[in-house]
Every structure is written in C-alpha cells, then in structure tokens.
Design a protein around this motif. Structure first.
Motif, mmCIF file in Angstrom:
data_model
loop_
_atom_site.group_PDB
_atom_site.id
_atom_site.type_symbol
_atom_site.label_atom_id
_atom_site.label_comp_id
_atom_site.label_asym_id
_atom_site.label_seq_id
_atom_site.Cartn_x
_atom_site.Cartn_y
_atom_site.Cartn_z
ATOM 1 N N GLU A 155 28.802 -33.505 -20.932
ATOM 2 C CA GLU A 155 28.932 -32.242 -21.064
ATOM 3 C C GLU A 155 29.075 -31.881 -22.583
ATOM 4 O O GLU A 155 28.370 -30.613 -23.077
ATOM 5 C CB GLU A 155 29.872 -31.439 -20.117
ATOM 6 C CG GLU A 155 29.757 -29.957 -20.217
ATOM 7 C CD GLU A 155 30.579 -29.358 -19.179
ATOM 8 O OE1 GLU A 155 31.297 -29.938 -18.515
ATOM 9 O OE2 GLU A 155 30.696 -27.866 -19.300
ATOM 10 N N LYS A 204 27.798 -34.110 -28.341
ATOM 11 C CA LYS A 204 27.120 -33.089 -29.072
ATOM 12 C C LYS A 204 27.516 -33.288 -30.610
ATOM 13 O O LYS A 204 28.455 -34.021 -31.066
ATOM 14 C CB LYS A 204 27.457 -31.594 -28.541
ATOM 15 C CG LYS A 204 26.912 -31.234 -27.354
ATOM 16 C CD LYS A 204 27.595 -30.077 -26.728
ATOM 17 C CE LYS A 204 26.924 -29.757 -25.434
ATOM 18 N NZ LYS A 204 27.724 -28.436 -24.897
ATOM 19 N N GLU A 212 20.460 -28.671 -16.026
ATOM 20 C CA GLU A 212 21.877 -28.147 -16.147
ATOM 21 C C GLU A 212 21.864 -27.037 -15.001
ATOM 22 O O GLU A 212 22.649 -26.071 -15.107
ATOM 23 C CB GLU A 212 22.117 -27.712 -17.507
ATOM 24 C CG GLU A 212 21.846 -28.480 -18.689
ATOM 25 C CD GLU A 212 22.090 -27.750 -20.019
ATOM 26 O OE1 GLU A 212 22.622 -26.822 -19.997
ATOM 27 O OE2 GLU A 212 21.680 -28.347 -21.031
HETATM 28 O O1 G3I Z 1 38.341 -28.900 -25.723
HETATM 29 C C1 G3I Z 1 38.623 -27.810 -26.196
HETATM 30 C C2 G3I Z 1 40.162 -27.515 -26.214
HETATM 31 O O2 G3I Z 1 41.007 -28.577 -26.619
HETATM 32 C C3 G3I Z 1 40.726 -26.242 -26.577
HETATM 33 O O3 G3I Z 1 41.891 -25.736 -26.021
HETATM 34 C C4 G3I Z 1 39.789 -24.940 -25.688
HETATM 35 C C5 G3I Z 1 40.105 -23.798 -26.344
HETATM 36 O O4 G3I Z 1 38.969 -22.858 -25.990
HETATM 37 O O5 G3I Z 1 38.285 -25.379 -26.094
HETATM 38 C C6 G3I Z 1 37.953 -26.606 -25.541
HETATM 39 O O6 G3I Z 1 36.639 -26.974 -26.046
HETATM 40 C C7 G3I Z 1 35.699 -26.254 -25.275
HETATM 41 C C8 G3I Z 1 34.719 -27.128 -24.556
HETATM 42 O O7 G3I Z 1 33.566 -26.461 -24.000
HETATM 43 C C9 G3I Z 1 35.426 -28.081 -23.624
HETATM 44 O O8 G3I Z 1 35.728 -27.164 -22.480
HETATM 45 C C10 G3I Z 1 34.747 -25.193 -26.202
HETATM 46 O O9 G3I Z 1 35.833 -24.110 -26.482
HETATM 47 C C11 G3I Z 1 33.827 -24.583 -25.566
HETATM 48 O O10 G3I Z 1 32.987 -23.815 -26.592
HETATM 49 C C12 G3I Z 1 32.825 -25.629 -24.826
HETATM 50 O O11 G3I Z 1 31.984 -25.045 -24.296
HETATM 51 C C13 G3I Z 1 30.777 -25.699 -23.814
HETATM 52 C C14 G3I Z 1 29.466 -25.052 -24.344
HETATM 53 O O12 G3I Z 1 28.291 -25.813 -23.777
HETATM 54 C C15 G3I Z 1 29.453 -24.733 -25.767
HETATM 55 O O13 G3I Z 1 28.199 -24.284 -26.064
HETATM 56 C C16 G3I Z 1 30.727 -26.025 -22.391
HETATM 57 O O14 G3I Z 1 31.950 -26.755 -21.808
HETATM 58 C C17 G3I Z 1 29.294 -26.788 -22.003
HETATM 59 O O15 G3I Z 1 29.336 -26.614 -20.496
HETATM 60 C C18 G3I Z 1 28.169 -25.855 -22.474
HETATM 61 O O16 G3I Z 1 27.202 -26.476 -22.232
HETATM 62 C C19 G3I Z 1 25.922 -25.924 -22.614
HETATM 63 C C20 G3I Z 1 24.938 -27.049 -22.740
HETATM 64 O O17 G3I Z 1 25.468 -28.076 -23.682
HETATM 65 C C21 G3I Z 1 23.434 -26.631 -23.441
HETATM 66 N N1 G3I Z 1 23.181 -25.607 -22.265
HETATM 67 C C22 G3I Z 1 23.764 -24.530 -22.116
HETATM 68 C C23 G3I Z 1 25.139 -25.085 -21.542
HETATM 69 C C24 G3I Z 1 26.400 -23.907 -21.017
HETATM 70 O O18 G3I Z 1 26.530 -23.155 -22.277
#
Ligand code: G3I
Length: 501
Positions: free
Chosen positions: A77, A81, A288
């Motif tokens: 997930e 990246k 997704e």
């Molecule tokens: O791991 C940190 C954690 O340590 C911290 O406390 C927390 C605070 O906000 O953030 C955590 O990281 C987050 C990460 O997900 C893991 O959960 C990030 O902030 C957050 O921005 C990140 O979001 C991801 C997102 O992409 C970022 O653009 C989502 O999990 C993930 O599902 C999402 O996936 C994307 C695909 O790659 C592309 N298509 C869209 C899809 C959904 O947005």
C-alpha cells in the motif's frame, strides 16, 4: 497472448461445464451440462477458477493469515513508493518493508504488483528529479525484485482531475514538451515523461530477461462516461496513451475508487471501457477497488454489495481483465475508513465478512461468461488518434469472400505507430456454423509478430498462420470471433485468407 494469461484461461476453461457422456444400459445419452461444481469458499480460489487473481493492498504490520487465505495477489500500500525507498540520486533505501511484503507474497503463492515508480505524489527525495535520475531509480527498483514482481505500476496518476483529459501540470509532467505544438506529447520530437519512463522500464525488463509486466495506473478512468453521460475524457486520454505506447505498456490499471464524485461513479459502460483497452492487447486490472457505502444520495447504484457485483462482473466478462485488487482488508483500516468501502469489518487480524464479501465471492463463483452481451455496445473512442492508424486513402481491409454454405472470412484492422502495430483480426462464419478456423496472412518484409492472443500461431514473419484455440473455434453462422497480434515493423496491405473446418 502471454503464456501465463493462456494458462489462466486454460484453467478457466477446465472449470467450465462440459458435455458429459453417460452410459445408461447400452444407450449413450448426451447431457448438455455437468452438475454444478461446488462453490469455492475463498476469494482467491473462486477467482483462480475463473482465471484471474484477486488481490489486496497490504502493509508489513498487517500480514495476518487472512492475507494469504483470501487473496492471491499483494500490492504494497505504501512500502514501495518513492518516498519510502528512493534516494535523491535514484538509489534505493529502506526496502525492508517492501522486502517483507514480497517475501510474504512469495511464501503464500501470491503475485506482487509493484507500486509505484513514477508518481507526482509521495515522491520523497525524488521530487523534482530529472528523467535521468528517474531512469536510474526505475532500473534499481525493477532489478531489486526482478521477476518476483509480476506487475509494476511504472507511471501512476499522470492525468489531471476534473475530467479534463489533460496531463497533470505537476512534476514530473512539467518536464513534458510539445515540440510541434500540436497539443500532444506523442510525436518523436516531443518530450514525454510517460514514454521515456516506459522505454527505460522496458529496457530493464528485456535486459534482465524478466517476466515482469509494465502497467500504467490511474483513477476516474473506469467508465466510458462519467455522471450524466458526459464522455470520460480522462479515460479517453489514458486510452490514447496506451494506444500510442502499446509497444512498451503491457497492462492498464483502473484504480476503481468508486464514490459519489460525478467522475468516480460506477457507470453501466464500465465493461465496454475495459473491453476497449483489452482490444489494444493489454491486460486490464482493477487495481485499488473500494466502493463508498456512505453515499449522500446513493447515486452510484443500489447498495454496496450490488455495486461490488457489478464491478466484478464487468471484469469477469472481459477475458483480458486478469485481476481485481481491493485497497485494503477492512473498513476501519482503509485509507478512507469513513466510506466503509471494503469487504470486511473488524481489524487487527480479526475480521468479519460483509454482504459485499459474499456478493463478490458469489459472482466470482459464477465464472466468466464470454457470451454475455456488454451492457452498452463498445463505443468508438472520442479522442482521435494523433497519428492516424490508417491512411484515409487506404482502401478498406481486404476480405476473403465467404463460402455460401460453409467457410469463413477474415478482416484485419490495424493500429499502427512508428515501428510497431497491433492487428485485430475478425473471423466471420459464412452461412453455416464452423467448428474451427485458420487464418493465413503474409507480413511485409521487416515486420514480425511479437505477441498473439486468442489464437495459436505458426511463424513470426513472412507467411504466418493463426488457428483457433479451444474456446473460440466454434462460431455460429454469420457470427464472428476476434484474435489479435502485436508486431514490430510496418504491417500494411495484409490480406488474410480464412479457412474453416
Ligand atoms: O506511517 C505514518 C505514521 O507514522 C504517522 O503517524 C501518520 C500521521 O499522519 O502517517 C502515517 O503515514 C501515512 C501513510 O498513509 C500510512 O498510513 C501517511 O500520512 C498517509 O499520507 C498515507 O496515505 C496513503 C496515501 O496513498 C498517500 O497518498 C494511503 O495509506 C494509501 O492507501 C494511499 O494509496 C493511494 C495509492 O497509492 C494511489 N491511488 C490512490 C490511493 C489512495 O489515496
């Protein structure tokens, strides 16, 4: 067609009901269908029987037993990246999470989708990098896991929001240049980060002899139209990209994050859109999937379980739709938890199946149904090709006259670009049904076939012969079936000769 796709199709065919000969006394009775096969009880088993994978997005801290039990494919997930694994010079760092996921997938016989190499978001140290640095990263990442990664999202989300059909105006797309000002980036003198990244990825795959397939992935590209019947310009733009760069692109990912945004709804032409990409000769994946269950006006369908059914059915009805991946296991652990978009509730390894889960399992257990008519007829793409595939002065494709009582005819339509082409060959039965066919044609000097689907092939250059595979030999009177092949060089003046058996 690729050999693994052929194998999946073969597996699917084996699962189809077959005529069974029953000996009753001395009489032979032909029973038209076998007793219903026992339904599979996991998503991965039901999907495998239908000839596709069913996958999930995963993180190293959530590798509970359910991952390997229910799913046959895994997409990291976040752990592959660039903001996790890329250094500013295109090297690799912090790959332990990704390694854990790849190892877990391998030990559970799951395919891996690498996600993702070139993306405007979560670029980390690569933000603002040159194409040369991106190319270094592409090489390092692909080579690190090699063929253990079945599919890589080489370019992710290259197209702008709001159904404009334009490329994004953020890095890395700011590197693009439209040298001749004709409004696209497809010409030889243009600079296109999509093309250059795929060329690099293809070089790496070929140099390493890898089986990895190279995909382009985006959201809001799922239907031919968006809400209100407006053409889906983002989908059209993606289609144009795949058509122009077909020699580098093996697969297309529809992210399928469905919600009540007008551009993100489930439309009835989802299957037709999958089909038009499949007709280019690429594999199509739903990459997704999640479906909003918190709709203000329920304008994407009649409830989540039924919506899941619609999406799964659209994929099953297109043979080249070879996989579906849900974006997480349970609602509470989803990136959009408030939408309750997934197949399970619960968390931390203790999950409960939702109605949507049962609907998906049931639909998968029904298998593929290649004879089902699409919900809307395939539509001609609304975006004109930038390089016309066929000279307007070229006469219509040659046709062999059908034998009035038996026999078949064949026509070829070509999609060409500089140095390559995709040919779609339509085999039409005459006034009587046929049970097998072969098509012979002669390629011009310098042209050769690199890939074939829906047919067996003898030869790659000069005179090449194609014949039916087991599932498309029988064609009713006046009906047709199609096969395709991809090649290098220039394929003009093809004159197919069809022979029926
Ligand atoms: O791991 C940190 C954690 O340590 C911290 O406390 C927390 C605070 O906000 O953030 C955590 O990281 C987050 C990460 O997900 C893991 O959960 C990030 O902030 C957050 O921005 C990140 O979001 C991801 C997102 O992409 C970022 O653009 C989502 O999990 C993930 O599902 C999402 O996936 C994307 C695909 O790659 C592309 N298509 C869209 C899809 C959904 O947005």
């Amino acid at each position: 067609m690729t050999s693994d796709l052929r194998q999946r199709k073969k597996a699917a065919r084996i699962a189809l009901p077959t005529a069974v000969l029953l000996l009753i006394g001395s009489a032979v009775v032909v029973q038209s269908s076998a007793p219903a096969a026992a339904a599979e009880t996991t998503l991965r088993a039901a999907a495998a029987k239908a000839g596709l994978f069913f996958g999930v997005a995963a993180s190293p801290n959530r590798l509970y037993p359910i991952v390997g039990q229910e799913f046959s494919q895994l997409t990291p997930e976040n752990d592959m990246k660039p903001d996790r694994i890329a250094t500013s010079s295109g090297g690799l760092q912090n790959t332990s999470g990704a390694d854990t996921l790849v190892n877990h997938a391998q030990s559970n016989n799951m395919l891996v989708r690498g996600h993702t190499l070139v993306w405007h978001s979560q670029a980390g140290a690569l933000q603002g990098a040159s194409q040369a640095t991106l190319n270094t990263f592409i090489g390092n990442a692909i080579n690190r896991w090699g063929s253990r990664i079945a599919y890589w999202d080489v370019v992710n989300e290259a197209l702008e929001d709001n159904n404009t059909g334009r490329r994004r105006n953020q890095w890395p797309h700011t590197m693009n240049r439209d040298a001749n000002g004709d409004g696209d980036f497809f010409d030889a003198g243009d600079t296109d980060v999509i093309r250059d990244s795929f060329i690099r990825a293809k070089q790496v795959v070929q140099a390493g002899g890898l089986t990895t397939k190279l995909c382009i992935n985006d959201y809001d590209v799922d239907g031919l139209t968006v809400q209100g019947g407006t053409p889906n310009r983002k989908a059209d733009a993606l289609y144009d990209i795949v058509r122009n760069y077909r020699q580098y692109i093996d697969c297309v990912g529809f992210q399928a994050h469905f919600n009540d945004n007008p551009n993100s709804i489930i439309t009835n032409d989802l299957q037709a859109n999958i089909q038009r990409f499949a007709d280019l000769g690429v594999e199509v994946h739903i990459t997704e999937l999640d479906i909003d269950d918190d709709l203000s006006n329920n304008d994407i369908g009649t409830g989540q379980a039924e919506n899941y059914r619609k999406v799964v059915r659209a994929c099953l009805n297109v043979a080249q739709c070879t996989g579906i991946t849900v974006w997480g296991i349970s609602d509470s652990e989803s990136w959009r938890s408030s939408e309750r978009g997934l197949l399970f509730t619960g968390g931390n390894g203790s999950y409960q199946k939702k109605a949507a889960y049962h609907a998906v399992l049931d639909e998968l257990n029904k298998g593929r149904n290649p004879t089902a008519p699409p919900t809307t007829p395939p539509v001609t793409p609304t975006v004109p090709p930038t390089t016309p595939p066929v000279d307007p002065t070229t006469p219509p494709p040659p046709t062999t006259p059908p034998n009035p009582t038996t026999g078949c005819s064949a026509t070829v339509s070509l999609d060409s670009w500089t140095g390559g082409f995709v040919a779609t060959v339509r085999v039409t039965a005459g006034s009587a049904p046929i049970s097998g066919w072969s098509v012979q044609l002669t390629l011009p000097s310098g042209a050769s076939v690199t890939n074939t689907w829906n047919a067996n092939r003898t030869g790659t250059s000069g005179t090449v012969r194609f014949s039916n595979v087991s599932y498309n030999g029988s064609v009713n009177a006046g009906q047709y079936t199609e096969f395709g092949f991809q090649g290098v060089g220039t394929a003009t003046g093809l004159t197919p000769v069809c022979t029926a058996s």
